[in-house]
Design a protein around this motif. Structure first.
Motif, PDB file in Angstrom:
ATOM      1  N   TYR A 240       0.853  -1.149  -0.165  1.00  0.00           N
ATOM      2  CA  TYR A 240      -0.052  -0.006  -0.053  1.00  0.00           C
ATOM      3  C   TYR A 240       1.039   1.208   0.063  1.00  0.00           C
ATOM      4  N   ASP A 241       0.738   2.034  -0.955  1.00  0.00           N
ATOM      5  CA  ASP A 241       1.566   3.422  -1.235  1.00  0.00           C
ATOM      6  C   ASP A 241       0.603   4.500  -0.524  1.00  0.00           C
ATOM      7  N   ALA A 242       0.803   4.840   0.512  1.00  0.00           N
ATOM      8  CA  ALA A 242      -0.068   5.910   1.290  1.00  0.00           C
ATOM      9  C   ALA A 242       0.003   7.169   0.548  1.00  0.00           C
ATOM     10  N   ALA A 243       1.047   7.450  -0.186  1.00  0.00           N
ATOM     11  CA  ALA A 243       1.023   8.869  -0.909  1.00  0.00           C
ATOM     12  C   ALA A 243       0.185   8.902  -2.121  1.00  0.00           C
ATOM     13  N   ARG A 244       0.175   7.838  -2.880  1.00  0.00           N
ATOM     14  CA  ARG A 244      -0.803   7.722  -3.882  1.00  0.00           C
ATOM     15  C   ARG A 244      -2.223   6.987  -3.710  1.00  0.00           C
ATOM     16  N   ARG A 245      -2.333   6.636  -2.209  1.00  0.00           N
ATOM     17  CA  ARG A 245      -3.446   5.694  -1.895  1.00  0.00           C
ATOM     18  C   ARG A 245      -3.908   4.749  -2.878  1.00  0.00           C
ATOM     19  N   GLN A 246      -2.993   4.137  -3.318  1.00  0.00           N
ATOM     20  CA  GLN A 246      -3.158   2.833  -4.132  1.00  0.00           C
ATOM     21  C   GLN A 246      -2.214   1.672  -3.528  1.00  0.00           C
ATOM     22  N   ILE A 247      -2.672   0.274  -4.107  1.00  0.00           N
ATOM     23  CA  ILE A 247      -1.718  -0.678  -3.883  1.00  0.00           C
ATOM     24  C   ILE A 247      -1.073  -0.929  -5.241  1.00  0.00           C
ATOM     25  N   VAL A 248       0.168  -0.869  -4.742  1.00  0.00           N
ATOM     26  CA  VAL A 248       1.264  -1.103  -6.081  1.00  0.00           C
ATOM     27  C   VAL A 248       1.895  -2.368  -5.885  1.00  0.00           C
ATOM     28  N   SER A 249       2.489  -2.966  -7.206  1.00  0.00           N
ATOM     29  CA  SER A 249       3.057  -4.258  -7.105  1.00  0.00           C
ATOM     30  C   SER A 249       4.482  -4.100  -6.488  1.00  0.00           C
ATOM     31  N   LEU A 250       4.925  -5.439  -6.042  1.00  0.00           N
ATOM     32  CA  LEU A 250       6.419  -5.208  -5.408  1.00  0.00           C
ATOM     33  C   LEU A 250       7.299  -5.211  -6.591  1.00  0.00           C
ATOM     34  N   ARG A 251       8.361  -4.467  -6.341  1.00  0.00           N
ATOM     35  CA  ARG A 251       9.664  -4.338  -7.082  1.00  0.00           C
ATOM     36  C   ARG A 251      11.033  -5.460  -6.554  1.00  0.00           C
ATOM     37  N   THR A 252      10.388  -6.542  -6.265  1.00  0.00           N
ATOM     38  CA  THR A 252      11.600  -7.455  -5.857  1.00  0.00           C
ATOM     39  C   THR A 252      12.063  -8.247  -7.203  1.00  0.00           C
ATOM     40  N   PRO A 253      13.337  -8.018  -7.413  1.00  0.00           N
ATOM     41  CA  PRO A 253      14.000  -8.531  -8.593  1.00  0.00           C
ATOM     42  C   PRO A 253      13.679  -9.985  -8.738  1.00  0.00           C
ATOM     43  N   ARG A 254      13.290 -10.499  -9.748  1.00  0.00           N
ATOM     44  CA  ARG A 254      13.413 -11.847 -10.129  1.00  0.00           C
ATOM     45  C   ARG A 254      14.464 -12.712  -9.979  1.00  0.00           C
ATOM     46  N   GLU A 255      15.531 -12.148 -10.131  1.00  0.00           N
ATOM     47  CA  GLU A 255      16.712 -12.952 -10.207  1.00  0.00           C
ATOM     48  C   GLU A 255      17.429 -12.842  -8.677  1.00  0.00           C
ATOM     49  N   GLY A 256      16.519 -12.030  -7.781  1.00  0.00           N
ATOM     50  CA  GLY A 256      17.076 -12.255  -6.413  1.00  0.00           C
ATOM     51  C   GLY A 256      18.056 -11.209  -6.301  1.00  0.00           C
ATOM     52  N   ILE A 257      18.512 -11.042  -4.951  1.00  0.00           N
ATOM     53  CA  ILE A 257      19.579 -10.101  -4.455  1.00  0.00           C
ATOM     54  C   ILE A 257      20.746 -10.880  -3.917  1.00  0.00           C
ATOM     55  N   VAL A 258      21.858 -10.610  -4.340  1.00  0.00           N
ATOM     56  CA  VAL A 258      23.268 -11.072  -3.808  1.00  0.00           C
ATOM     57  C   VAL A 258      23.286 -12.900  -3.731  1.00  0.00           C
ATOM     58  N   GLY A 259      22.582 -13.210  -4.706  1.00  0.00           N
ATOM     59  CA  GLY A 259      22.722 -14.784  -4.851  1.00  0.00           C
ATOM     60  C   GLY A 259      21.657 -15.353  -3.974  1.00  0.00           C
ATOM     61  N   ILE A 260      20.465 -14.578  -3.717  1.00  0.00           N
ATOM     62  CA  ILE A 260      19.703 -15.358  -2.657  1.00  0.00           C
ATOM     63  C   ILE A 260      18.020 -14.646  -3.400  1.00  0.00           C
ATOM     64  N   ARG A 261      17.102 -15.746  -3.291  1.00  0.00           N
ATOM     65  CA  ARG A 261      15.616 -15.445  -3.753  1.00  0.00           C
ATOM     66  C   ARG A 261      14.725 -15.583  -2.638  1.00  0.00           C
ATOM     67  N   PRO A 262      13.701 -14.889  -2.409  1.00  0.00           N
ATOM     68  CA  PRO A 262      12.522 -14.995  -1.584  1.00  0.00           C
ATOM     69  C   PRO A 262      12.122 -16.348  -1.742  1.00  0.00           C
ATOM     70  N   ARG A 263      11.587 -16.900  -0.441  1.00  0.00           N
ATOM     71  CA  ARG A 263      10.708 -18.128  -0.451  1.00  0.00           C
ATOM     72  C   ARG A 263       9.351 -18.150  -0.045  1.00  0.00           C
ATOM     73  N   ASN A 264       9.232 -16.973   0.369  1.00  0.00           N
ATOM     74  CA  ASN A 264       7.487 -16.874   0.603  1.00  0.00           C
ATOM     75  C   ASN A 264       7.313 -15.300   0.533  1.00  0.00           C
ATOM     76  N   LYS A 265       6.005 -15.046   0.659  1.00  0.00           N
ATOM     77  CA  LYS A 265       5.526 -13.629   0.450  1.00  0.00           C
ATOM     78  C   LYS A 265       6.011 -12.884   1.180  1.00  0.00           C
ATOM     79  N   GLU A 266       6.318 -13.058   2.453  1.00  0.00           N
ATOM     80  CA  GLU A 266       6.665 -12.187   3.389  1.00  0.00           C
ATOM     81  C   GLU A 266       8.065 -11.572   3.062  1.00  0.00           C
ATOM     82  N   GLN A 267       8.796 -12.739   2.700  1.00  0.00           N
ATOM     83  CA  GLN A 267      10.278 -12.492   2.386  1.00  0.00           C
ATOM     84  C   GLN A 267      10.331 -11.510   1.074  1.00  0.00           C
ATOM     85  N   SER A 268       9.354 -11.828   0.019  1.00  0.00           N
ATOM     86  CA  SER A 268       9.201 -10.907  -1.135  1.00  0.00           C
ATOM     87  C   SER A 268       8.995  -9.452  -0.860  1.00  0.00           C
TER      88      SER A 268
END
Length: 474
Positions: A240-268
């Motif tokens: 939730y983006d409070a400035a725009r008052r909208q729900i925006v998609s996450l900007r989590t890199p698909r390739e992960g970061i520094v060799g690791i990727r999220p394994r669940n929605k909370e980590q994303s």
């Protein structure tokens, strides 16, 4: 109706201004508390600073012209008195009367017997002492001023059902505008509570669902398609983006970061927040093995080393408690710190072994970053008085800090600095705080809804199957 509040020593060492936070009630400080405070005033720790502040406050009240023995009127309308017992009668149970705790508790009984018409409450953060007081018939409470409501820490995410068209629009444009009833009202607007049937806590707590809480800034939102279920339920993660008052998609890199990727929605969600330079404070809460420290370090390395958004990544954890000397271990400062900071080094070795910048590196490759100054691992002992601009600061095991200590850390942040606090409020080693009064919990609660802050609750252990079973069963 006024009450007599008899304060234990740990209340004043935790919050030296506690004497002014009991409204217009009577505050009683046993003389034994003053003696105990005197034992800590020479320490260079946070506890020592609080002890000195208590002494200064009481001295200022004494110099106002009134006597602490007969009572001093407080600005809140209350009444402060230092109680000196005239005699020490036998307690209604076998208690070691030589112990200071017993003497302080005895003072509470003396106050109650001297003023039977006014309810007397013994206030202490010592759980065992509260139990003893209650067993002897004394009303005992903990210090509530800096405690938070449990439900507020369990609502780091929400679920929201949307139509198929809205879901399609979210996938195409990366945003969705929720109905006004789900949004926290702006200034001047009248609040309209959302329906609890369509808005619920992502972790399933009934209390949070019943509260009908609004979406708050940077909250994780799981969108569910309420349309045709025959083709399978569609879901999407957003924030939730409070400035725009909208729900925006996450900007989590698909390739992960520094060799690791999220394994669940909370980590994303956590990675999305950790990489957003507009969010200056992130609190990560979760049990052992949920990836709090690993995610924070990975995001810090990417932001500092790869993206060059910060001049340095500073990683620290409290040497219990904040400010205590790092001990009598042999060697220089680095050698003394190694036992305390080894969990940080273990995570760094894992990250560099898994692959940084697309290729694996040696497990000790982070030593180059330490030598160059881009990475610094140190205790919190010497942070007071510093100014830390343009840095990525990670404080691990923050649940062992008091609210005042966390305030000290956050107020050190200079322009462009990001602070990440990680910890598990259920694993606390500090005897002066608990799961609802520690600095991590209080910071998450106080910054709730602020656009520069975010809070994530990690619930699923990802370290290993054995570690997850141990965390749940033992």
């Amino acid at each position: 109706m006024k009450k007599n509040y008899v304060l234990d020593t740990n209340i004043l060492l935790h919050d030296p201004y506690a004497i002014c936070k009991f409204d217009d009630n009577n505050v009683i400080i046993p003389i034994f508390v003053i003696e105990e405070v005197d034992q800590f005033k020479r320490e260079g720790t946070e506890r020592g600073r609080n002890a000195r502040q208590v002494v200064r406050l009481l001295d200022e009240l004494r110099e106002s012209g009134e006597s602490l023995a007969t009572g001093v009127t407080l600005a809140t309308g209350g009444f402060l008195k230092v109680a000196v017992p005239e005699l020490h009668p036998e307690l209604p149970s076998a208690i070691d009367k030589a112990a200071m705790d017993a003497a302080i508790l005895q003072t509470a009984f003396d106050v109650r017997e001297a003023d039977l018409n006014t309810p007397t409450v013994f206030v202490t953060m010592d759980t065992n002492l509260r139990i003893r007081a209650d067993a002897l018939g004394m009303v005992a409470e903990t210090y509530e001023n800096q405690r938070v409501e449990p439900q507020r820490l369990e609502t780091g995410s929400r679920e929201l059902e949307v139509s198929t068209g809205d879901m399609d629009m979210f996938f195409q444009e990366g945003r969705y505008t929720p109905p006004p009833s789900f949004l926290a009202p702006e200034k001047g607007e009248k609040a309209e509570r959302p329906s609890t049937s369509s808005l619920s806590s992502g972790d399933g707590h009934a209390a949070a669902r019943a509260a009908g809480a609004f979406l708050v800034a940077n909250m994780s939102v799981l969108l569910r398609d309420r349309g045709d279920r025959a083709s399978g339920e569609r879901t999407a993660l957003g924030r939730y983006d409070a400035a725009r008052r909208q729900i925006v998609s996450l900007r989590t890199p698909r390739e992960g970061i520094v060799g690791i990727r999220p394994r669940n929605k909370e980590q994303s969600h956590a990675i999305d927040l950790l990489l957003d330079e507009q969010i200056r404070l992130v609190t990560l809460v979760g049990k052992a093995g949920t990836g709090k420290t690993l995610l924070a370090l990975a995001a810090g390395l990417k932001s500092t080393v790869e993206d060059c958004l910060y001049t340095r990544m500073l990683v620290s954890r409290p040497v219990m408690p904040l400010g205590r000397d790092i001990g009598f271990l042999p060697g220089d400062v680095d050698e003394k710190l190694n036992p305390w900071m080894q969990p940080i080094f273990d995570n760094l070795e894992f990250l560099f072994s898994s692959g940084t910048s697309g290729k694996k590196m040696g497990p000790r490759a982070y030593a180059e970053l330490l030598e160059s100054g881009q990475l610094q691992v140190e205790p919190l002992t010497y942070i007071r008085g510093r100014s830390l601009p343009q840095q990525y600061i990670i404080v691990d095991e923050a649940q062992n800090l008091t609210p005042h200590e966390v305030k000290t850390i956050i107020t050190r942040s200079g322009d462009g600095t990001k602070i990440v606090l990680t910890g598990d409020p259920e694993q606390i080693d500090n005897p002066y705080v608990d799961s609802l009064s520690n600095g991590l919990s209080v910071a998450a609660d106080r910054f709730r809804g602020q656009r520069v802050a975010a809070h994530v609750v990690l619930t699923r252990g990802e370290r290993s199957e054995l570690a997850e079973l141990a965390a749940n069963l033992l």
